[in-house]
Motif scaffolding. Structure first.
Motif, PDB file in Angstrom:
ATOM      1  N   ILE A   1       0.865  -1.162   0.041  1.00  0.00           N
ATOM      2  CA  ILE A   1       0.052   0.238  -0.060  1.00  0.00           C
ATOM      3  C   ILE A   1       0.784   1.014   0.156  1.00  0.00           C
ATOM      4  O   ILE A   1       1.767   1.415   0.732  1.00  0.00           O
ATOM      5  CB  ILE A   1      -0.952   0.153   1.267  1.00  0.00           C
ATOM      6  CG1 ILE A   1      -2.002  -1.205   1.387  1.00  0.00           C
ATOM      7  CG2 ILE A   1      -1.522   1.301   1.335  1.00  0.00           C
ATOM      8  CD1 ILE A   1      -2.638  -1.330   2.524  1.00  0.00           C
ATOM      9  N   GLN A   2       0.598   2.208  -0.749  1.00  0.00           N
ATOM     10  CA  GLN A   2       1.433   3.438  -1.010  1.00  0.00           C
ATOM     11  C   GLN A   2       0.630   4.493  -0.347  1.00  0.00           C
ATOM     12  O   GLN A   2      -0.521   4.498  -0.475  1.00  0.00           O
ATOM     13  CB  GLN A   2       1.708   3.794  -2.503  1.00  0.00           C
ATOM     14  CG  GLN A   2       2.707   2.886  -3.293  1.00  0.00           C
ATOM     15  CD  GLN A   2       2.709   3.169  -4.599  1.00  0.00           C
ATOM     16  OE1 GLN A   2       1.891   3.900  -5.163  1.00  0.00           O
ATOM     17  NE2 GLN A   2       3.817   2.936  -5.136  1.00  0.00           N
ATOM     18  N   GLY A   3       1.242   5.371   0.357  1.00  0.00           N
ATOM     19  CA  GLY A   3       0.708   6.355   1.320  1.00  0.00           C
ATOM     20  C   GLY A   3       1.380   6.733   2.728  1.00  0.00           C
ATOM     21  O   GLY A   3       2.171   5.921   2.998  1.00  0.00           O
TER      22      GLY A   3
ATOM     23  N   TYR B   1      -4.442   7.033  -0.269  1.00  0.00           N
ATOM     24  CA  TYR B   1      -3.679   5.654  -0.151  1.00  0.00           C
ATOM     25  C   TYR B   1      -4.034   4.711  -1.489  1.00  0.00           C
ATOM     26  O   TYR B   1      -5.291   4.774  -1.981  1.00  0.00           O
ATOM     27  CB  TYR B   1      -3.896   4.665   1.222  1.00  0.00           C
ATOM     28  CG  TYR B   1      -3.443   5.561   2.307  1.00  0.00           C
ATOM     29  CD1 TYR B   1      -2.186   5.297   2.770  1.00  0.00           C
ATOM     30  CD2 TYR B   1      -4.372   6.503   2.866  1.00  0.00           C
ATOM     31  CE1 TYR B   1      -1.919   5.930   3.867  1.00  0.00           C
ATOM     32  CE2 TYR B   1      -3.997   7.204   4.014  1.00  0.00           C
ATOM     33  CZ  TYR B   1      -2.531   6.800   4.655  1.00  0.00           C
ATOM     34  OH  TYR B   1      -2.180   7.632   5.822  1.00  0.00           O
TER      35      TYR B   1
ATOM     36  N   GLN C   1      -7.750   2.746  -4.947  1.00  0.00           N
ATOM     37  CA  GLN C   1      -7.480   4.090  -4.341  1.00  0.00           C
ATOM     38  C   GLN C   1      -8.452   4.535  -3.377  1.00  0.00           C
ATOM     39  O   GLN C   1      -9.591   4.793  -3.638  1.00  0.00           O
ATOM     40  CB  GLN C   1      -6.837   5.054  -5.430  1.00  0.00           C
ATOM     41  CG  GLN C   1      -6.406   6.371  -4.866  1.00  0.00           C
ATOM     42  CD  GLN C   1      -5.712   7.272  -5.961  1.00  0.00           C
ATOM     43  OE1 GLN C   1      -4.570   6.762  -6.671  1.00  0.00           O
ATOM     44  NE2 GLN C   1      -6.298   8.464  -6.082  1.00  0.00           N
TER      45      GLN C   1
END
Length: 236
Positions: A73-75, A87, A115
Motif C-alpha cells: 500500500i502506498q501512502g 492511499y 485508491q
C-alpha cells in the motif's frame, strides 16, 4: 458425468465430480466411487462399462485460478491527525475489487477501488487493511499496515533548532540554540514512510548517522520538552 459441477475454482479450493450412470466406472484418478473431489488443475477422465461390456468415455478439464496477492500500500504511514490522505494499491489489477477496513480513521472515498482517501482521527495509532477479489471471484489474504498518527502540531523550520549540513551525505548534526531538551528525531520519506526514529541521548547536541539512507528529500520531525519542530533535508 453429471453437469452439476464447476470446472473452475480458486487455489486452495476444490470441486466435486459425479458419475451420472448406474454402471461400473473408473476415474482417471483410479477411484471407483460415484463421485470424486478434485484439488488440482488438469484433465479428468471417466470410463463407464455396462453389464454387456460396452464402454463410454467422458472427460473434463479442470482449471484452478490463482488467488490474488497484494504487494503493498502506498501512502503516508505518519499522517497528521484530522487530515485526509490518499492511499493506493501497488500494481493494482483493473479487474479486481478492493475492500478496505480502517481503524481510527474514516474512509471518505474509494471503497471497492484500488485508491482511497482516509481522514485520520486524533488517536496515536491507526490501521489500514484491504483484500482483493479478482474476476474469478478468488480473494487474497488480508493485507494490513499500521499507521502512526501525528497528533501534535509541528512548527515548520523553527530556528531554535539547527540541523547541518544540509544537503547531507553521512552524519547529520542537531543542535538546540535555545537549550531545548531534545528527545527524539524521526525521518520520513516523500511517501510518508518512516525511515528512522531514534531517541536522542544528549539534550542539546546530537549526531545521527544517515549514511545508509537513500538519496532524496526527507522531512525531519524533532521532539523536545517544549515544542515539536519539522524541517526538510536533502540526502546526497
Amino acid at each position: 458425468m453429471d453437469n452439476n459441477y464447476s470446472s473452475e475454482f480458486c487455489e486452495g479450493d476444490s470441486t466435486v465430480l459425479f458419475a451420472d450412470c448406474n454402471v461400473n466406472f473408473v476415474w482417471s484418478t483410479g477411484s471407483n466411487d460415484d463421485k470424486i473431489k478434485v484439488y488440482e488443475e488438469g484433465w479428468i477422465f471417466l470410463v463407464a462399462t455396462n453389464n454387456d461390456g460396452c464402454q463410454a468415455k467422458d472427460s473434463i478439464y479442470i482449471t484452478v485460478h490463482n488467488s490474488p496477492v497484494i504487494s503493498g500500500i502506498q501512502g503516508s504511514l505518519n499522517p497528521n491527525a484530522n487530515t485526509t490522505n490518499t492511499y493506493s494499491i501497488e500494481n493494482p489489477n483493473p479487474n479486481s475489487i478492493y475492500i478496505w477496513e480502517i481503524s481510527n480513521g474514516v474512509l471518505k472515498t474509494g471503497q471497492n477501488t484500488p485508491q482511497v482517501e482516509i481522514e485520520w482521527s486524533g488517536n496515536d495509532k491507526g490501521k489500514i487493511c484491504v483484500f482483493e477479489t479478482n474476476k474469478y471471484n478468488c480473494s487474497s489474504e488480508n493485507y494490513c499496515v499500521n499507521v502512526d498518527i501525528i497528533t501534535a502540531t509541528y512548527e515548520i523550520e523553527n530556528q531554535s533548532v539547527i540541523i547541518y549540513p544540509n544537503p547531507v551525505s553521512d552524519h547529520l548534526f542537531i543542535y538546540s540554540k535555545d537549550k531545548l531538551q531534545l528527545s527524539r528525531i524521526t525521518i520520513v520519506n516523500y511517501f510518508g514512510e518512516k525511515i528512522m526514529s531514534k531517541k536522542l541521548i544528549l539534550k542539546h547536541k546530537n549526531s545521527i548517522n544517515i549514511t545508509d539512507i537513500p538519496s532524496g528529500v526527507y522531512m525531519i520531525y524533532i521532539e523536545s520538552n517544549a515544542k515539536k519542530i519539522m524541517k526538510k533535508i536533502i540526502k546526497i
